[in-house]
Structures are given as C-alpha cells and as structure tokens.
Write an enzyme that holds these catalytic residues in place. Structure first.
Site, PDB file in Angstrom:
ATOM      1  N   ASP A  41       0.811  -1.219   0.000  1.00 33.25           N
ATOM      2  CA  ASP A  41       0.000   0.000   0.000  1.00 33.25           C
ATOM      3  C   ASP A  41       0.850   1.277   0.000  1.00 33.25           C
ATOM      4  O   ASP A  41       2.012   1.260   0.391  1.00 33.25           O
ATOM      5  CB  ASP A  41      -0.854   0.052   1.274  1.00 33.25           C
ATOM      6  N   HIS A  63      -4.971   9.289   0.594  1.00 31.28           N
ATOM      7  CA  HIS A  63      -4.971   8.608   1.901  1.00 31.28           C
ATOM      8  C   HIS A  63      -5.830   9.277   2.967  1.00 31.28           C
ATOM      9  O   HIS A  63      -5.494   9.287   4.155  1.00 31.28           O
ATOM     10  CB  HIS A  63      -3.537   8.416   2.405  1.00 31.28           C
ATOM     11  N   HIS A  72       3.771  -2.248   3.123  1.00 29.77           N
ATOM     12  CA  HIS A  72       3.837  -0.884   2.555  1.00 29.77           C
ATOM     13  C   HIS A  72       5.153  -0.700   1.814  1.00 29.77           C
ATOM     14  O   HIS A  72       6.220  -0.843   2.424  1.00 29.77           O
ATOM     15  CB  HIS A  72       3.720   0.148   3.679  1.00 29.77           C
TER      16      HIS A  72
HETATM   17 NI    NI Z   1      -2.447   3.108   3.364  1.00 34.74          NI
END
Ligand code: NI
Length: 191
Positions: free
Chosen positions: A5, A59, A145
C-alpha cells in the site's frame, strides 16, 4: 497474496526487482496522487504482471468524507491509473481499512482488506517484519507498505520462507480465481 500500500515510492522499483528475481506476483494499492507523479513505476508494475488496486487519491479516511468527496477520491484515482495502464482497477483498499456504508456503495468494487498485518509501518526492522510476514497462513492476504525501506529489505527473506512452505505468491485476482467477488463486499482471505 502479498499486497503493498501507499506507493509508488522511491523504493518500489527495488521491490519490483526482488519480485522479478523470485518470480513472485503481488498487488499494489496505489495512491492516485503518487501514481500521477510516478507513472513509469506504475507502468512497470503493471507490465510485470502485478495487479494495481485503488487506495484513494491521498490517503484520507474515507469514512469521514462526504459522499461527493468519497466519489472523487475513488474516481480520480481510477481515472489516473487508467490513463497510465489503460486498465481501470477492479479492487479498492480504503486507507486504514476504514469504510462505512457510503464507501461500500460508492466503491463499485470489492473491498480488499487483509488477514495478516506485520505492522511494518510501525516497526522499521526488516528482520522483524520478515519474521511476521513469514507466518502467513494459506489463502490469506498480507498487508505491507512499499514506502518503507525496511519492508522492501525484508522481502527476499519473506519470499524464500513462504516458498519453502510451498506457497505461491499471487495477485488478488489470482487468489480469488474462479470466484466472483461482489462489489462493496469485504474480503481478507480466500475462504
Ligand atoms: Ni495506506
């Protein structure tokens, strides 16, 4: 299914190199805002057989936005990705895994969460992250991430540990192959 992500970031190309060397596929839930300024990285990700998902424009916690703003976060990101790859994403991961009925309704895509969270955003320790990710069970979705150097550095160990267990590292589409996912429904593993 490994998922990454918040990118693309300066570390994404290094991650793509590692995935390529190990013949592993993954899904990248990108931010529209970052995709727009790193088009080549998004295009490379797509061309190398990984899946690109929608992680909103910048986000925001979608639960706290108006319907019009949720729509904008999702649609602008879809459009940006389509402009780069020619393909509209078919999966959404809302930031923080945070959603409400408006998000589910406006998404018009299945909502993909995760079963294993290695807390790589908190513990920037490649060995620790590798150990946690290596504990994944079969058929699950793993969160990570690609904006953290330590996460990318953990990946060779993770891939080798999971392959040793006999796992195949696949995209979300591949994980759910043969099943039809329902728009607005939440998924964290293949059941
Ligand atoms: Ni995120």
């Amino acid at each position: 299914a490994l998922t990454f992500d918040d990118g693309p970031s300066v570390y994404t190309n290094q991650l793509l190199d590692i995935l390529k060397e190990n013949d592993a596929k993954a899904t990248f839930f990108v931010l529209g805002k970052s995709a727009k300024v790193q088009k080549n990285t998004v295009l490379r990700t797509f061309h190398e057989g990984h899946q690109i998902g929608n992680h909103s424009w910048d986000h925001k916690d979608l639960k706290k936005l108006s319907k019009a703003d949720i729509e904008q976060q999702i649609n602008e990101t879809n459009q940006t990705i389509k402009n780069i790859t020619g393909k509209v994403p078919n999966v959404l991961r809302p930031p923080y895994g945070s959603y409400n009925n408006s998000v589910k309704e406006i998404a018009k895509m299945p909502i993909i969460l995760w079963d294993l969270d290695p807390l790589d955003w908190k513990d920037r320790d490649a060995a620790l992250v590798a150990q946690r990710m290596s504990e994944a069970k079969p058929n699950v979705i793993v969160l990570a991430h690609d904006i953290h150097k330590s996460t990318v550095e953990a990946m060779p160990k993770v891939i080798s540990a999971l392959k040793k267990k006999g796992y195949h590292l696949v995209t979300i589409d591949q994980l759910f192959a043969g099943k039809s996912l329902i728009n607005g429904q939440i998924y964290n593993k293949r059941k």
